[in-house]
Design a protein around this motif. Structure first.
Motif: not given
Length: 385
Positions: A17-25, A309-326
């Protein structure tokens, strides 16, 4: 020093959880610093700075959502830590601040790591292709990157502090209200919103409306649409999100209907009891995946211009955060269910029975998410046609 002592007791789940938060930030900090670098490189009078900053808003909100879910799950996952803090004299409000500070610290460290990389690359190391993204050759105002990156720990800390209320889930607080039923008013409103949004979009897609002007430009090279299509899709999506919880509870009730087997009974009652806790993370996950898949389908369609590249990277990051929340919410529910599972095992229930009930429960929940997400994606594809 206090947080360093906490790290010594981290388990794999805590560290993840801590590493995912730091990586997303760190990734969102890269988006913010790129916007700053482009603003420094652009000629005077350019008006794209605000648009680039707005592109950073979705992943910033995704980080806030993930930190809120993670902070809400932490007291349940680590009761021994909460008990130790309580024994040391920390009250519910102080514990809430400690949880918020821990997640804000992770966001801050990720942002600092990106800032250091940004400053190193600006030191005549980056190539010509990255020079405009870094604002090379232009003096960097010291307050600008600090002010932008301060948004990350601020958003993460505030979201975490707001998610864990002092009156529940903490030692010394009141027990949370675990009402398992959804009121008829909310369910009826969700159904009406969904039906109204679908009918509005179908009306906007009627054959006579084929030549209606589409004056609303969509971001990320998604083309143009009109107010009726966009409004119908937004209303239907909101209705489906609100309907996720009642659908989960109703599916659990159907599993336990009649004279069920022990596996069906455990799965149905478990899904009904977890519907309220699972509704928001699963609804957000279904919405995010539906939007991402719809966008990808539009980008790869014949004749499409594609995207950067920016929309694709943001889509990947947002999806990863949602999966992490679940996953954080599932870990929280597992911790809450552990005493009941232990009692069933002591009464003679087999581990195979509990495993089968869990698989049936998540298969039913996955069916609900697949249905709502698929309908959201279909409506989104209709909006983009």
């Amino acid at each position: 020093m206090f947080y360093l002592r906490l790290v010594r007791g981290y388990r794999v789940l805590d560290l993840g959880r801590w590493l995912l938060t730091a990586t997303a930030a760190a990734v969102v900090a890269a988006f913010l610093l790129r916007a700053l670098g482009r603003a420094l490189s652009d000629p005077p009078g350019a008006h794209a700075t605000l648009e680039r900053l707005l592109w950073c808003l979705p992943p910033l909100l995704a980080i806030g959502w993930f930190t809120a879910i993670a902070a809400r799950a932490l007291p349940t996952q680590r009761p021994e830590r909460m008990a130790g803090l309580t024994a040391a004299g920390a009250g519910p409000r102080w514990i809430r601040l400690l949880i918020a500070g821990e997640l804000a610290l992770a966001c801050a460290l990720g942002a600092v790591a990106t800032l250091l990389l940004f400053l190193v690359l600006r030191n005549n190391i980056a190539g010509p292709s990255l020079a405009p993204e870094l604002g090379m050759g232009v003096p960097l105002p010291p307050a600008a990157p600090v002010a932008l990156l301060a948004l990350l720990p601020l958003a993460g800390g505030l979201a975490a502090a707001a998610a864990v209320r002092p009156g529940e889930r903490l030692p010394g607080g009141e027990e949370p209200d675990r009402a398992r039923h959804f009121g008829p008013v909310r369910t009826s409103a969700a159904v009406l919103l969904t039906i109204g949004g679908i009918l509005t979009e179908l009306y906007a897609l009627r054959p006579a409306a084929a030549y209606d002007p589409r004056t609303l430009g969509l971001p990320a090279d998604l083309g143009h649409t009109n107010a009726a299509l966009l409004g119908g899709w937004a209303v239907a999506t909101l209705g489906l999100a609100l309907l996720t919880g009642p659908l989960l509870a109703g599916t659990g009730w159907l599993l336990a209907l009649g004279r069920p087997s022990p596996r069906r009974l455990l799965a149905g009652r478990g899904l009904t009891g977890a519907a309220r806790e699972l509704s928001a993370p699963l609804a957000m996950l279904a919405f995010t995946v539906a939007v991402v898949l719809t966008s990808v389908r539009h980008w790869v369609a014949p004749g499409a211009e594609g995207t950067g590249l920016l929309p694709a990277a943001e889509a990947l990051l947002t999806t990863g955060c949602m999966v992490g929340a679940v996953l954080a919410r599932l870990a929280e529910l597992r911790a809450l269910r552990r005493p009941g599972s232990t009692a069933l095992l002591r009464l003679g229930a087999s581990p195979r029975l509990l495993f089968g009930a869990a698989m049936l429960r998540w298969a039913a929940a996955g069916s609900v998410v697949l249905a709502t997400g698929a309908l959201t994606a279909v409506l989104g594809a209709g909006m983009l046609t």
